[in-house]
Motif scaffolding. Sequence first.
Motif, PDB file in Angstrom:
ATOM      1  N   ALA A  59     -22.141   9.985  13.338  1.00  0.00           N
ATOM      2  CA  ALA A  59     -22.353   9.151  12.151  1.00  0.00           C
ATOM      3  C   ALA A  59     -21.330   8.780  11.510  1.00  0.00           C
ATOM      4  CB  ALA A  59     -23.728   9.598  11.457  1.00  0.00           C
ATOM      5  N   TYR A  60     -20.581   9.769  10.969  1.00  0.00           N
ATOM      6  CA  TYR A  60     -19.247   9.723  10.110  1.00  0.00           C
ATOM      7  C   TYR A  60     -18.186   8.847  10.828  1.00  0.00           C
ATOM      8  CZ  TYR A  60     -15.048  10.817   7.308  1.00  0.00           C
ATOM      9  OH  TYR A  60     -14.377  10.472   6.550  1.00  0.00           O
TER      10      TYR A  60
ATOM     11  N   GLU B 262     -18.667   6.622  13.292  1.00  0.00           N
ATOM     12  CA  GLU B 262     -19.064   5.391  13.491  1.00  0.00           C
ATOM     13  C   GLU B 262     -18.894   4.553  12.262  1.00  0.00           C
ATOM     14  OE1 GLU B 262     -22.569   3.009  16.056  1.00  0.00           O
ATOM     15  OE2 GLU B 262     -23.052   5.010  14.881  1.00  0.00           O
ATOM     16  N   LYS B 263     -19.262   5.355  10.968  1.00  0.00           N
ATOM     17  CA  LYS B 263     -19.010   4.635   9.853  1.00  0.00           C
ATOM     18  C   LYS B 263     -17.503   4.306   9.485  1.00  0.00           C
ATOM     19  CE  LYS B 263     -19.741   5.883   4.746  1.00  0.00           C
ATOM     20  NZ  LYS B 263     -19.814   6.590   3.791  1.00  0.00           N
ATOM     21  N   LEU B 264     -16.683   5.358   9.879  1.00  0.00           N
ATOM     22  CA  LEU B 264     -15.320   4.848   9.682  1.00  0.00           C
ATOM     23  C   LEU B 264     -14.894   3.762  10.765  1.00  0.00           C
ATOM     24  CD1 LEU B 264     -13.645   8.403   9.670  1.00  0.00           C
ATOM     25  CD2 LEU B 264     -13.862   6.919   7.712  1.00  0.00           C
TER      26      LEU B 264
ATOM     27  N   ASP C 162     -16.637   1.290  11.495  1.00  0.00           N
ATOM     28  CA  ASP C 162     -17.146  -0.005  10.997  1.00  0.00           C
ATOM     29  C   ASP C 162     -16.379  -0.461   9.814  1.00  0.00           C
ATOM     30  OD1 ASP C 162     -19.306   0.014  12.881  1.00  0.00           O
ATOM     31  OD2 ASP C 162     -20.807   0.942  11.542  1.00  0.00           O
ATOM     32  N   GLN C 163     -16.127   0.532   8.980  1.00  0.00           N
ATOM     33  CA  GLN C 163     -15.206   0.495   7.705  1.00  0.00           C
ATOM     34  C   GLN C 163     -13.560  -0.181   7.979  1.00  0.00           C
ATOM     35  OE1 GLN C 163     -15.369   3.770   5.413  1.00  0.00           O
ATOM     36  NE2 GLN C 163     -17.240   2.949   4.208  1.00  0.00           N
ATOM     37  N   TYR C 164     -13.154   0.612   8.936  1.00  0.00           N
ATOM     38  CA  TYR C 164     -11.731   0.339   9.251  1.00  0.00           C
ATOM     39  C   TYR C 164     -11.012  -0.365  10.502  1.00  0.00           C
ATOM     40  CZ  TYR C 164     -11.566   3.173   5.169  1.00  0.00           C
ATOM     41  OH  TYR C 164     -11.985   3.755   3.934  1.00  0.00           O
TER      42      TYR C 164
ATOM     43  N   GLN D 155     -24.038  14.187  12.737  1.00  0.00           N
ATOM     44  CA  GLN D 155     -23.641  13.895  11.434  1.00  0.00           C
ATOM     45  C   GLN D 155     -22.018  13.515  11.612  1.00  0.00           C
ATOM     46  OE1 GLN D 155     -24.155  17.085   8.669  1.00  0.00           O
ATOM     47  NE2 GLN D 155     -26.037  16.431   8.129  1.00  0.00           N
ATOM     48  N   LYS D 156     -21.235  14.081  12.407  1.00  0.00           N
ATOM     49  CA  LYS D 156     -20.022  13.793  12.550  1.00  0.00           C
ATOM     50  C   LYS D 156     -19.759  12.679  13.275  1.00  0.00           C
ATOM     51  CE  LYS D 156     -15.870  16.345  13.958  1.00  0.00           C
ATOM     52  NZ  LYS D 156     -15.353  17.337  14.222  1.00  0.00           N
TER      53      LYS D 156
ATOM     54  N   GLU E 297     -20.281  -2.015  21.430  1.00  0.00           N
ATOM     55  CA  GLU E 297     -21.260  -0.774  21.552  1.00  0.00           C
ATOM     56  C   GLU E 297     -21.397  -0.182  22.777  1.00  0.00           C
ATOM     57  OE1 GLU E 297     -22.647   0.440  18.591  1.00  0.00           O
ATOM     58  OE2 GLU E 297     -21.852  -0.963  17.333  1.00  0.00           O
TER      59      GLU E 297
END
Length: 120
Positions: free
Chosen positions: A54-55, A57-59, A61-63, A51-52, A70
């Motif tokens: 994934a989190y 990676e999400k950050l 992607d966003q910022y 989960q960490k 990759e």
Amino acid sequence: MEKWRAYEGQKKIRSGFAAGVLCVLLAGGLIFAGWQLLGPKTVLSDPAHRQKLAYLEKLIDQYYLEDKDEEELAEGIYTGLVYGLGDPYSVYYTAEQYEEASASHRGRVCGNRRDDFTEQ
């Protein structure tokens, strides 16, 4: 009467087949659940760590403003995993880094023996 017996026989075969499929699915589910609960525990098998990642990676992607590679991100995860051992002699190499390191050590004498990287 013969038709009735044939129908009853088919009914028993179908119900037996259905019960067999159900038992196999139930047993498979229990084995899978047991493996998940009791199987080998590794850093990456822990849901909190996944989960960490994934989190993070999400950050990214966003910022993150630049293009991300990759493959380099994956290599960074592998490098960090080995670095986390805290052992100065444990190092992760990509295939290219390994070739470079082994080429620079070929033929080198180390004490009374040749280095492990020597071609044979």
